[in-house]
Design a protein around this motif. Structure first.
Motif, PDB file in Angstrom:
ATOM      1  N   UNK A  54       0.844  -1.191   0.000  1.00  0.00           N
ATOM      2  CA  UNK A  54       0.000   0.000   0.000  1.00  0.00           C
ATOM      3  C   UNK A  54       0.881   1.244   0.000  1.00  0.00           C
ATOM      4  N   UNK A  55       0.243   2.374  -0.074  1.00  0.00           N
ATOM      5  CA  UNK A  55       0.945   3.657   0.008  1.00  0.00           C
ATOM      6  C   UNK A  55       1.768   3.744   1.281  1.00  0.00           C
ATOM      7  N   UNK A  56       1.215   3.122   2.325  1.00  0.00           N
ATOM      8  CA  UNK A  56       1.931   3.146   3.619  1.00  0.00           C
ATOM      9  C   UNK A  56       3.297   2.485   3.495  1.00  0.00           C
TER      10      UNK A  56
ATOM     11  N   UNK B   1       9.257   3.111   2.994  1.00  0.00           N
ATOM     12  CA  UNK B   1      10.510   2.972   2.232  1.00  0.00           C
ATOM     13  C   UNK B   1      11.178   4.336   2.015  1.00  0.00           C
ATOM     14  N   UNK B   2      10.505   5.376   2.473  1.00  0.00           N
ATOM     15  CA  UNK B   2      11.085   6.710   2.386  1.00  0.00           C
ATOM     16  C   UNK B   2      10.714   7.460   1.118  1.00  0.00           C
TER      17      UNK B   2
ATOM     18  N   UNK C 238       3.045   7.190  -6.542  1.00  0.00           N
ATOM     19  CA  UNK C 238       2.483   6.088  -5.760  1.00  0.00           C
ATOM     20  C   UNK C 238       1.548   5.239  -6.607  1.00  0.00           C
ATOM     21  N   UNK C 239       0.617   5.928  -7.230  1.00  0.00           N
ATOM     22  CA  UNK C 239      -0.392   5.200  -8.012  1.00  0.00           C
ATOM     23  C   UNK C 239       0.239   4.398  -9.123  1.00  0.00           C
TER      24      UNK C 239
END
Ligand code: CTP
Length: 390
Positions: free
Chosen positions: A355-357, A362-363, A370-371
């Motif tokens: 996920x985005x999280x 990962x910094x 992201x998408x």
């Protein structure tokens, strides 16, 4: 409660219409239709208060009211009335009357019975037109010769009841129905009212049977302009009920599933349906995307060459679920069907699994990237390159 209030208010009350028919058939019905010889608004209000109804919806002009109870049950009250039609297919003018006259304005004998529920008279059947006998013998019969002319939607209702109950049209009724169709009376009905009837047809159990009646009486083309009637296809579409209902659950607008089936053999024709009926933006979109999605999927899934998972995913993801069954039945090759099944059972559920999280951890700075990354991972997974999270 209704019966008690009515007798206190000096009114007579009756259950009428479909609920009486279904009670006598031993079928369930969820709508409660009540006719009052008296002011339905007053009665509905008192009953609503006693039963702590969550909603009271009055229609002063028609002297009707609906209440909705906490458990969701809806009860419709109407003042017994006669209706006058100014011209064929017009909405009726209304005048207060007795229960007998109220029943006489209805469509078929089987729908024109009442059961009195006034306190002290509970359970008495009112059957002035021989509805019970017709119900026993399985006959759809109009009450008078102008029935289909006054309300041509009854043509569609008659065919729907024929299909639902496996009944027959009484001889004169059939003649009147055929004449009303030949006379073009269905053209006089607003598309919105026809559409309402079509939605009811697509909510029936045996849709094919009703479509066959539409075809038999020459109404199919009229209500589904440019649809191509191929009985074999329609049989497979509407009769594999297990598959059909499984897919139906996935659709957002179930009745469009029916429309997709009817137009599957001439997808271009769906534009005529969209043109004819007042659909919502979403309904239009589903039908258009459905027709387009099926055409594209047919091409791709039938290719003789190797087809990649990503290609299948990207094409089929554009097809709304309302079109799945139509597409599946149009695929005539085993290989193409297997490809569809892969999508249906696996590909469409694949998630990137991160996920985005995770990307944040990962910094990576949040942003449009992201998408892109998540999409890429999903596609790689679909192609089987990324077998698992590692
Ligand atoms: N009715 C009618 N003419 C119509 C529509 C309805 O005479 N065009 C009458 C019939 O007496 C019918 C009643 O109004 O029984 C209620 O209509 P509706 O709820 O649409 O039909 P049901 O008979 O309850 O049928 P269903 O089981 O499909 O709900």
């Amino acid at each position: 409660v209704v019966g008690k209030w009515a007798s206190q208010l000096g009114m007579r009350v009756f259950l009428v219409g479909g609920i009486v028919r279904d009670l006598l058939l031993g079928h369930k019905q969820k709508d409660l239709d009540i006719v009052v010889e008296g002011d339905a608004l007053v009665l509905a209000q008192e009953v609503g208060k006693t039963l702590s109804a969550i909603k009271f919806i009055p229609h002063e002009r028609f002297k009707t009211a609906s209440i909705i109870l906490k458990n969701g049950q809806k009860i419709d009250f109407s003042t017994s009335r006669v209706e006058f039609y100014q011209h064929p297919a017009a909405l009726p003018e209304v005048e207060v009357s007795t229960i007998r006259e109220d029943l006489y304005r209805r469509d078929f004998t089987i729908n024109s019975m009442a059961i009195e529920i006034t306190y002290g008279h509970t359970g008495e059947l009112f059957d002035p037109f021989g509805g019970l006998l017709d119900l026993r013998e399985g006959i759809i019969r109009v009450l008078h010769n102008l029935s289909f002319v006054e309300d041509p939607t009854r043509i569609l209702r008659a065919l729907r009841f024929l299909g639902r109950f496996n009944f027959k049209l009484e001889e004169n009724t059939e003649k009147l129905l055929v004449d009303a169709i030949a006379g073009g009376f269905l053209h006089l009905v607003s598309p919105a009212r026809i559409l309402y009837e079509l939605k009811l047809i697509f909510a029936e159990k045996d849709i094919l049977k009703i479509l066959k009646f539409l075809k038999h009486y020459g109404v199919f083309q009229e209500v589904f302009p440019k649809a191509f009637y191929e009985e074999d296809y329609l049989r497979r579409y509407f009769n594999y009920t297990v598959e059909y209902f499984r897919l139906l659950k996935e659709t957002n607008i179930p009745w469009l599933h029916g429309v997709m089936g009817v137009y599957a053999k001439n997808l271009e024709g769906i534009e005529e349906f969209i043109k004819k009926y007042p659909l919502t933006g979403e309904e239009e979109e589903v039908l258009r995307q459905g027709a387009l999605g099926i055409k594209e999927a047919l091409k791709l899934l039938s290719l003789p060459r190797e087809v990649k998972g990503v290609e299948i995913f990207e094409t089929l993801t554009k097809l709304p679920p309302e079109g799945y069954w139509a597409l599946y039945l149009l695929l005539d090759r085993f290989r193409a069907r297997e490809r569809f099944k892969t999508y249906f059972e696996e590909l469409r559920f694949i998630k990137p699994e991160i996920t985005g999280e995770d990307l944040k951890a990962l910094g990576l700075k949040p942003g449009p990237l992201y998408r892109e990354i998540l999409h890429k991972i999903k596609m790689l997974k679909i192609d089987g390159v990324l077998k698992n999270k590692d």
